[in-house]
Design a protein around this motif. Structure first.
Motif, PDB file in Angstrom:
ATOM      1  N   ASN A   1       7.976  12.227  -6.038  1.00 19.50           N
ATOM      2  CA  ASN A   1       9.047  12.615  -6.947  1.00 19.50           C
ATOM      3  C   ASN A   1       8.782  12.156  -8.383  1.00 19.50           C
ATOM      4  O   ASN A   1       8.979  12.931  -9.325  1.00 19.50           O
ATOM      5  CB  ASN A   1      10.381  12.037  -6.466  1.00 19.50           C
ATOM      6  CG  ASN A   1      11.031  12.866  -5.382  1.00 19.50           C
ATOM      7  OD1 ASN A   1      11.749  13.825  -5.658  1.00 19.50           O
ATOM      8  ND2 ASN A   1      10.766  12.517  -4.125  1.00 19.50           N
ATOM      9  N   TYR A   2       8.358  10.917  -8.552  1.00 22.60           N
ATOM     10  CA  TYR A   2       8.186  10.369  -9.897  1.00 22.60           C
ATOM     11  C   TYR A   2       6.877  10.796 -10.558  1.00 22.60           C
ATOM     12  O   TYR A   2       6.817  10.985 -11.774  1.00 22.60           O
ATOM     13  CB  TYR A   2       8.210   8.841  -9.846  1.00 22.60           C
ATOM     14  CG  TYR A   2       9.524   8.223  -9.426  1.00 22.60           C
ATOM     15  CD1 TYR A   2      10.743   8.755  -9.818  1.00 22.60           C
ATOM     16  CD2 TYR A   2       9.545   7.075  -8.636  1.00 22.60           C
ATOM     17  CE1 TYR A   2      11.942   8.178  -9.438  1.00 22.60           C
ATOM     18  CE2 TYR A   2      10.735   6.473  -8.246  1.00 22.60           C
ATOM     19  CZ  TYR A   2      11.937   7.029  -8.645  1.00 22.60           C
ATOM     20  OH  TYR A   2      13.123   6.442  -8.263  1.00 22.60           O
ATOM     21  N   LEU A   3       5.817  10.948  -9.757  1.00 14.47           N
ATOM     22  CA  LEU A   3       4.473  11.153 -10.308  1.00 14.47           C
ATOM     23  C   LEU A   3       3.875  12.516 -10.000  1.00 14.47           C
ATOM     24  O   LEU A   3       2.821  12.854 -10.544  1.00 14.47           O
ATOM     25  CB  LEU A   3       3.525  10.065  -9.781  1.00 14.47           C
ATOM     26  CG  LEU A   3       3.924   8.621 -10.084  1.00 14.47           C
ATOM     27  CD1 LEU A   3       2.996   7.653  -9.356  1.00 14.47           C
ATOM     28  CD2 LEU A   3       3.916   8.349 -11.584  1.00 14.47           C
ATOM     29  N   GLY A   4       4.515  13.288  -9.131  1.00  8.42           N
ATOM     30  CA  GLY A   4       3.982  14.598  -8.784  1.00  8.42           C
ATOM     31  C   GLY A   4       3.044  14.544  -7.591  1.00  8.42           C
ATOM     32  O   GLY A   4       2.948  13.535  -6.894  1.00  8.42           O
ATOM     33  N   ASP A   5       2.322  15.620  -7.369  1.00  6.43           N
ATOM     34  CA  ASP A   5       1.531  15.772  -6.148  1.00  6.43           C
ATOM     35  C   ASP A   5       0.092  15.288  -6.273  1.00  6.43           C
ATOM     36  O   ASP A   5      -0.631  15.254  -5.271  1.00  6.43           O
ATOM     37  CB  ASP A   5       1.532  17.243  -5.713  1.00  6.43           C
ATOM     38  CG  ASP A   5       2.922  17.720  -5.312  1.00  6.43           C
ATOM     39  OD1 ASP A   5       3.712  16.887  -4.814  1.00  6.43           O
ATOM     40  OD2 ASP A   5       3.223  18.909  -5.524  1.00  6.43           O
ATOM     41  N   ASN A   6      -0.353  14.948  -7.463  1.00  7.54           N
ATOM     42  CA  ASN A   6      -1.736  14.479  -7.645  1.00  7.54           C
ATOM     43  C   ASN A   6      -1.850  13.039  -7.161  1.00  7.54           C
ATOM     44  O   ASN A   6      -1.440  12.100  -7.852  1.00  7.54           O
ATOM     45  CB  ASN A   6      -2.147  14.589  -9.106  1.00  7.54           C
ATOM     46  CG  ASN A   6      -3.618  14.258  -9.317  1.00  7.54           C
ATOM     47  OD1 ASN A   6      -4.297  13.790  -8.402  1.00  7.54           O
ATOM     48  ND2 ASN A   6      -4.104  14.487 -10.520  1.00  7.54           N
ATOM     49  N   LYS A   7      -2.423  12.861  -5.988  1.00  4.19           N
ATOM     50  CA  LYS A   7      -2.434  11.529  -5.382  1.00  4.19           C
ATOM     51  C   LYS A   7      -3.356  10.553  -6.104  1.00  4.19           C
ATOM     52  O   LYS A   7      -3.215   9.337  -5.932  1.00  4.19           O
ATOM     53  CB  LYS A   7      -2.812  11.635  -3.905  1.00  4.19           C
ATOM     54  CG  LYS A   7      -1.734  12.349  -3.090  1.00  4.19           C
ATOM     55  CD  LYS A   7      -1.991  12.285  -1.602  1.00  4.19           C
ATOM     56  CE  LYS A   7      -0.844  12.947  -0.841  1.00  4.19           C
ATOM     57  NZ  LYS A   7      -1.042  12.885   0.625  1.00  4.19           N
ATOM     58  N   SER A   8      -4.252  11.040  -6.923  1.00  2.00           N
ATOM     59  CA  SER A   8      -5.074  10.114  -7.717  1.00  2.00           C
ATOM     60  C   SER A   8      -4.221   9.371  -8.741  1.00  2.00           C
ATOM     61  O   SER A   8      -4.526   8.231  -9.102  1.00  2.00           O
ATOM     62  CB  SER A   8      -6.210  10.861  -8.420  1.00  2.00           C
ATOM     63  OG  SER A   8      -5.700  11.795  -9.365  1.00  2.00           O
ATOM     64  N   ASP A   9      -3.117  10.014  -9.176  1.00  2.73           N
ATOM     65  CA  ASP A   9      -2.189   9.335 -10.089  1.00  2.73           C
ATOM     66  C   ASP A   9      -1.421   8.232  -9.364  1.00  2.73           C
ATOM     67  O   ASP A   9      -1.019   7.240  -9.971  1.00  2.73           O
ATOM     68  CB  ASP A   9      -1.189  10.336 -10.678  1.00  2.73           C
ATOM     69  CG  ASP A   9      -1.842  11.345 -11.598  1.00  2.73           C
ATOM     70  OD1 ASP A   9      -2.941  11.057 -12.115  1.00  2.73           O
ATOM     71  OD2 ASP A   9      -1.258  12.431 -11.793  1.00  2.73           O
ATOM     72  N   TRP A  10      -1.210   8.391  -8.075  1.00  2.99           N
ATOM     73  CA  TRP A  10      -0.486   7.384  -7.299  1.00  2.99           C
ATOM     74  C   TRP A  10      -1.260   6.065  -7.244  1.00  2.99           C
ATOM     75  O   TRP A  10      -0.659   4.993  -7.187  1.00  2.99           O
ATOM     76  CB  TRP A  10      -0.266   7.876  -5.873  1.00  2.99           C
ATOM     77  CG  TRP A  10       0.555   9.108  -5.713  1.00  2.99           C
ATOM     78  CD1 TRP A  10       0.962   9.973  -6.705  1.00  2.99           C
ATOM     79  CD2 TRP A  10       1.044   9.651  -4.481  1.00  2.99           C
ATOM     80  NE1 TRP A  10       1.678  10.996  -6.166  1.00  2.99           N
ATOM     81  CE2 TRP A  10       1.754  10.842  -4.801  1.00  2.99           C
ATOM     82  CE3 TRP A  10       0.960   9.263  -3.157  1.00  2.99           C
ATOM     83  CZ2 TRP A  10       2.370  11.624  -3.837  1.00  2.99           C
ATOM     84  CZ3 TRP A  10       1.578  10.033  -2.182  1.00  2.99           C
ATOM     85  CH2 TRP A  10       2.267  11.199  -2.520  1.00  2.99           C
TER      86      TRP A  10
ATOM     87  N   ASN B   1       0.854  -1.193   0.000  1.00  2.00           N
ATOM     88  CA  ASN B   1       0.000   0.000   0.000  1.00  2.00           C
ATOM     89  C   ASN B   1       0.891   1.246   0.000  1.00  2.00           C
ATOM     90  O   ASN B   1       0.909   2.025   0.955  1.00  2.00           O
ATOM     91  CB  ASN B   1      -0.905  -0.039   1.233  1.00  2.00           C
ATOM     92  CG  ASN B   1      -1.988   1.009   1.271  1.00  2.00           C
ATOM     93  OD1 ASN B   1      -2.497   1.333   2.341  1.00  2.00           O
ATOM     94  ND2 ASN B   1      -2.366   1.560   0.143  1.00  2.00           N
ATOM     95  N   PRO B   2       1.658   1.463  -1.062  1.00  2.00           N
ATOM     96  CA  PRO B   2       2.700   2.502  -1.063  1.00  2.00           C
ATOM     97  C   PRO B   2       2.193   3.917  -0.859  1.00  2.00           C
ATOM     98  O   PRO B   2       2.944   4.773  -0.367  1.00  2.00           O
ATOM     99  CB  PRO B   2       3.380   2.335  -2.426  1.00  2.00           C
ATOM    100  CG  PRO B   2       2.409   1.562  -3.261  1.00  2.00           C
ATOM    101  CD  PRO B   2       1.663   0.683  -2.316  1.00  2.00           C
ATOM    102  N   ILE B   3       0.944   4.208  -1.220  1.00  2.00           N
ATOM    103  CA  ILE B   3       0.472   5.580  -1.019  1.00  2.00           C
ATOM    104  C   ILE B   3       0.349   5.930   0.462  1.00  2.00           C
ATOM    105  O   ILE B   3       0.253   7.108   0.809  1.00  2.00           O
ATOM    106  CB  ILE B   3      -0.872   5.835  -1.734  1.00  2.00           C
ATOM    107  CG1 ILE B   3      -2.007   5.026  -1.106  1.00  2.00           C
ATOM    108  CG2 ILE B   3      -0.755   5.565  -3.223  1.00  2.00           C
ATOM    109  CD1 ILE B   3      -3.369   5.395  -1.661  1.00  2.00           C
ATOM    110  N   ASN B   4       0.399   4.917   1.324  1.00  2.00           N
ATOM    111  CA  ASN B   4       0.270   5.148   2.764  1.00  2.00           C
ATOM    112  C   ASN B   4       1.525   4.788   3.547  1.00  2.00           C
ATOM    113  O   ASN B   4       1.463   4.580   4.766  1.00  2.00           O
ATOM    114  CB  ASN B   4      -0.926   4.359   3.316  1.00  2.00           C
ATOM    115  CG  ASN B   4      -2.251   4.972   2.914  1.00  2.00           C
ATOM    116  OD1 ASN B   4      -2.423   6.186   2.957  1.00  2.00           O
ATOM    117  ND2 ASN B   4      -3.192   4.137   2.492  1.00  2.00           N
ATOM    118  N   CYS B   5       2.678   4.699   2.871  1.00  2.00           N
ATOM    119  CA  CYS B   5       3.915   4.413   3.592  1.00  2.00           C
ATOM    120  C   CYS B   5       5.012   5.392   3.146  1.00  2.00           C
ATOM    121  O   CYS B   5       4.965   5.924   2.034  1.00  2.00           O
ATOM    122  CB  CYS B   5       4.357   2.970   3.375  1.00  2.00           C
ATOM    123  SG  CYS B   5       5.179   2.632   1.809  1.00  2.00           S
ATOM    124  N   PRO B   6       5.987   5.656   3.994  1.00  2.00           N
ATOM    125  CA  PRO B   6       7.023   6.652   3.671  1.00  2.00           C
ATOM    126  C   PRO B   6       7.788   6.350   2.387  1.00  2.00           C
ATOM    127  O   PRO B   6       8.085   7.281   1.614  1.00  2.00           O
ATOM    128  CB  PRO B   6       7.935   6.619   4.903  1.00  2.00           C
ATOM    129  CG  PRO B   6       7.044   6.204   6.023  1.00  2.00           C
ATOM    130  CD  PRO B   6       6.090   5.212   5.416  1.00  2.00           C
TER     131      PRO B   6
END
Length: 266
Positions: free
Chosen positions: A193-202, A180-185
């Motif tokens: 860094n790779y995808l930017g600040d739009n968390k929907s892209d994550w 669950n990488p969107i919720n871990c450091p």
């Protein structure tokens, strides 16, 4: 530059051969190495099914091949092992070697959208370029019969790649994956860094998010996780993935018996 793979080393093991190759990757814009373990062939025309292994943070194509001993099982079962590298190398991108969890050795098996990291396209390399390269150059590999597995960052890669490409892989498994990488450091640092600040892209590269979008998984997903792993509670989060698999996706549609997580004391 030469895109056709060139053999750079070979060693015999369990009746077969570990072979290392180098080629120029148009997808990544640099030279890349990968390993193949070929079991002993029962006949000149025999083709081996392929099992891809994706390694974790800081690793190269050599770690799994040198340390796992998986060739014994691959030889017995007649399966070819393919181990790619974990990121582009030698591009001299500013900051690529400043930390072990970003840049070189930390490709996270995604397609970066930020200009600085534009060469970090390991998703396309693993899913598209490498299988075609193998099919075009290694007649003993049956790339249409392929499965995928991995460890840590590579477990994350295996799960996400499988969920988005179930027509390309027969099975998937993962050892201590970053589930669950969107919720871990680790994931938050890499994705920002790779995808930017739009968390929907994550979410496109998070197995826990993806499994809710692809409820019709045709095979059991195996995750093996050590109970004493220090990264389990903060970085890996396999229980989040398990919980997502058990949630109702749509009215009258439930995911069950989808994921099996085994815990071992390491």
């Amino acid at each position: 530059m030469e895109t056709k793979p060139t053999e750079i080393s070979s060693g015999k093991m369990f009746g077969g051969y570990n072979k290392r190759f180098r080629h120029f990757s148009p997808t990544l814009g640099c030279s890349m190495n990968f390993h193949i373990y070929f079991p002993r062939s029962p006949s000149p025309s025999h083709k081996f099914p392929v099992l891809y292994f994706l390694s974790g943070l800081t690793c190269t194509d050599e770690n799994f091949i040198f340390k796992s001993g998986a060739q014994r099982a691959a030889s017995a079962e007649g399966v070819a092992l393919v181990a790619p590298d974990t990121s582009p190398r030698g591009l001299n991108v500013e900051g690529e070697a400043d930390s072990w969890d970003l840049g070189a050795g930390a490709g996270f098996y995604l397609n970066a959208t930020q200009e600085k990291w534009k060469n970090w396209r390991m998703y396309d390399y693993v899913v598209k370029e490498l299988p075609k390269l193998l099919s075009d150059n290694f007649p003993h590999l049956e790339t249409s019969k392929a499965s995928i597995f991995g460890h840590s960052m590579g477990g994350h890669g295996a799960l996400t790649i499988y969920l988005k490409n179930q027509d390309k892989y027969k099975s998937v498994s993962a050892f201590a994956p970053i589930a669950n990488p969107i919720n871990c450091p680790w994931g938050q640092k890499a994705f920002s860094n790779y995808l930017g600040d739009n968390k929907s892209d994550w979410e496109d590269y998070d197995a826990t998010c993806l499994v809710t979008k692809f409820p019709n998984v045709s095979s059991t997903i195996l995750i093996d996780q050590g109970e004493d792993d220090k990264f389990l509670p903060d970085q890996l989060l396999p229980h989040k993935f398990e919980q997502a698999c058990k949630k109702p996706m749509f009215p009258y549609c439930y995911v069950s018996n989808l994921v099996m997580i085994t815990f071992t004391i390491l």
